[in-house]
Design a protein around this motif. Structure first.
Motif, PDB file in Angstrom:
ATOM      1  N   ASN A 156       0.994  -1.300  -0.162  1.00  0.00           N
ATOM      2  CA  ASN A 156       0.052  -0.089   0.176  1.00  0.00           C
ATOM      3  C   ASN A 156       0.873   1.270   0.116  1.00  0.00           C
ATOM      4  O   ASN A 156       0.451   2.182  -0.729  1.00  0.00           O
ATOM      5  CB  ASN A 156      -0.884   0.042   1.173  1.00  0.00           C
ATOM      6  N   ILE A 157       1.873   1.170   0.760  1.00  0.00           N
ATOM      7  CA  ILE A 157       2.825   2.222   0.969  1.00  0.00           C
ATOM      8  C   ILE A 157       3.286   2.614  -0.468  1.00  0.00           C
ATOM      9  O   ILE A 157       3.625   3.701  -1.056  1.00  0.00           O
ATOM     10  CB  ILE A 157       3.880   2.051   2.012  1.00  0.00           C
ATOM     11  N   LEU A 206       3.100   6.076  -2.900  1.00  0.00           N
ATOM     12  CA  LEU A 206       4.185   6.897  -2.981  1.00  0.00           C
ATOM     13  C   LEU A 206       4.413   7.341  -4.391  1.00  0.00           C
ATOM     14  O   LEU A 206       4.103   6.389  -5.339  1.00  0.00           O
ATOM     15  CB  LEU A 206       5.545   6.193  -2.336  1.00  0.00           C
ATOM     16  N   PRO A 207       4.838   8.557  -4.561  1.00  0.00           N
ATOM     17  CA  PRO A 207       5.261   9.054  -6.029  1.00  0.00           C
ATOM     18  C   PRO A 207       6.449   8.056  -6.487  1.00  0.00           C
ATOM     19  O   PRO A 207       7.191   7.478  -5.690  1.00  0.00           O
ATOM     20  CB  PRO A 207       5.535  10.370  -6.172  1.00  0.00           C
ATOM     21  N   ASP A 208       6.945   7.948  -8.107  1.00  0.00           N
ATOM     22  CA  ASP A 208       7.846   7.318  -8.403  1.00  0.00           C
ATOM     23  C   ASP A 208       9.110   8.107  -7.898  1.00  0.00           C
ATOM     24  O   ASP A 208      10.329   7.332  -7.732  1.00  0.00           O
ATOM     25  CB  ASP A 208       7.931   6.986 -10.122  1.00  0.00           C
TER      26      ASP A 208
END
Lengths: 215, 155
Positions: free
Chosen positions: A6-7, A11-13
């Motif tokens: 999920n994290i 998170l963005p790349d």
């Protein structure tokens, strides 16, 4: 399937951070101490990595038998004059970045051993980052010192820690020299009395030899 | 009198200058010229095959003679103990080594030299053993200052 998935999805790349923050975060999360016990404080140091106090919660449980693999030297106990060059050599063998914790009254100031055999404070030999009071300090105090050291590491900059010995590098000291300060007013007073042959030279005052090499 | 003291006295009257018995222990004071011969005789003829301890003592700078060296002998054959004592003056703290009799005396004499400053003549390797080699003075002398003389140097 777990939390980490999920994290990962949320998170963005790409994230941008300060280089200092990342490197310091990595450094502080695995401070490996050198296996180096000197006196009764070492018993408390061993206890701090045991199950009850569990120093591994802060990433500092792996005591390395070689100073080449160690990050922090915990000076746990009194340092005799004969041990002092050995201690300095171990410190010199540790790779940068390195830190020193002076554990207990004896390592910090000589403690009750105010005599010819004991170095009156390990900071005459190596630069100390954290001092722990107590005789001996409880393991909790050592754990607290480790967390304080982590805070200190987070406040440092990569620029400060170099393997070169430049003037502007805050913590670096040329190997074989002592970290000598300008001295306190009392020390200067004693030095003057010694120069006029009014008082015997106590060995807590840094000698000219030490002062010359550190400047 | 202790049987060994008697035998020693019978062997050579010059070897024994005083015999003291207290608390079931015997102390024989030996002139320093004779210490090696006395030790060799006690080892070969009387069975004292072990030097349990060799230590120096400083009676204080105001005393004369000032130093003494104590030899604690033990026999593993008849399980008896004997103490020899050599008394030395401050001006001339020399005594012959007994490391030729018992090998263990080598390091004990180095320790005595290191801490009290008694010089053992003919010792094979008389240098400091406990204190740093650049140490100034002899630490267990009564007039040695508690904090020492000189600042610590790393050289």
């Amino acid at each position: 399937m777990g939390l980490e998935n999920n994290i990962w999805e949320s998170l963005p790349d790409v994230i941008t951070v300060k280089l200092d923050a990342v490197i310091n975060w990595a450094r502080k999360s695995s401070i490996w101490p050198a296996t180096f016990g000197l006196a009764c404080c070492a018993i408390e140091m061993m206890n701090s990595v045991s199950a009850r106090n569990d120093l591994s919660r802060f990433g500092a449980e792996t005591f390395r038998a070689s100073p080449r693999q160690a990050d922090v030297m915990i000076v746990s106990g009194r340092v005799s004059r004969k041990m002092a060059p050995v201690l300095r050599r171990i410190y010199d063998q540790m790779p940068e970045p390195k830190w020193v914790i002076s554990m207990g009254a004896c390592a910090t100031s000589g403690g009750v051993f105010d005599n010819y055999a004991i170095v009156q404070g390990v900071d005459k030999i190596v630069p100390v980052d954290i001092y722990i009071p107590g005789c001996p300090p409880r393991p909790e105090m050592l754990v607290h010192a480790i967390t304080m050291l982590q805070e200190k590491i987070m406040s440092e900059s990569v620029k400060d820690r170099k393997d070169t010995f430049e003037e502007e590098s805050r913590h670096s000291v040329v190997p074989g020299t002592l970290p000598v300060t300008e001295g306190t007013a009392l020390e200067r007073e004693i030095e003057e009395e010694v120069a006029q042959n009014k008082a015997p030279r106590p060995y807590t005052v840094p000698s000219k030899h030490e002062r010359r090499r550190s400047s | 009198m202790n049987e060994f003291a008697k035998e020693l006295k019978a062997e050579n009257a010059d070897w024994v200058s005083e015999v003291k018995e207290a608390l079931g222990e015997t102390t024989i004071t030996v002139p320093r010229e004779a210490i090696v011969e006395v030790c060799a005789s006690l080892k070969t003829n009387h069975g004292f095959d072990m030097l349990a301890d060799l230590c120096g003592a400083d009676r204080g700078p105001e005393e004369d003679p000032r130093f003494e060296v104590n030899y604690h002998l033990f026999s593993t054959k008849h399980h008896s103990r004997l103490r020899l004592k050599v008394i030395l003056s401050e001006d001339d703290p020399h005594v012959n080594t007994v490391s030729g009799v018992w090998k263990t005396a080598n390091w004990h004499e180095r320790e005595t030299y290191d801490l009290v400053g008694v010089i053992f003549d003919n010792h094979p390797d008389l240098r400091r053993i406990l204190l740093p080699s650049d140490f100034d003075g002899h630490a267990l002398r009564k007039d040695y200052p508690l904090r020492g003389y000189e600042p610590y140097s790393l050289t």
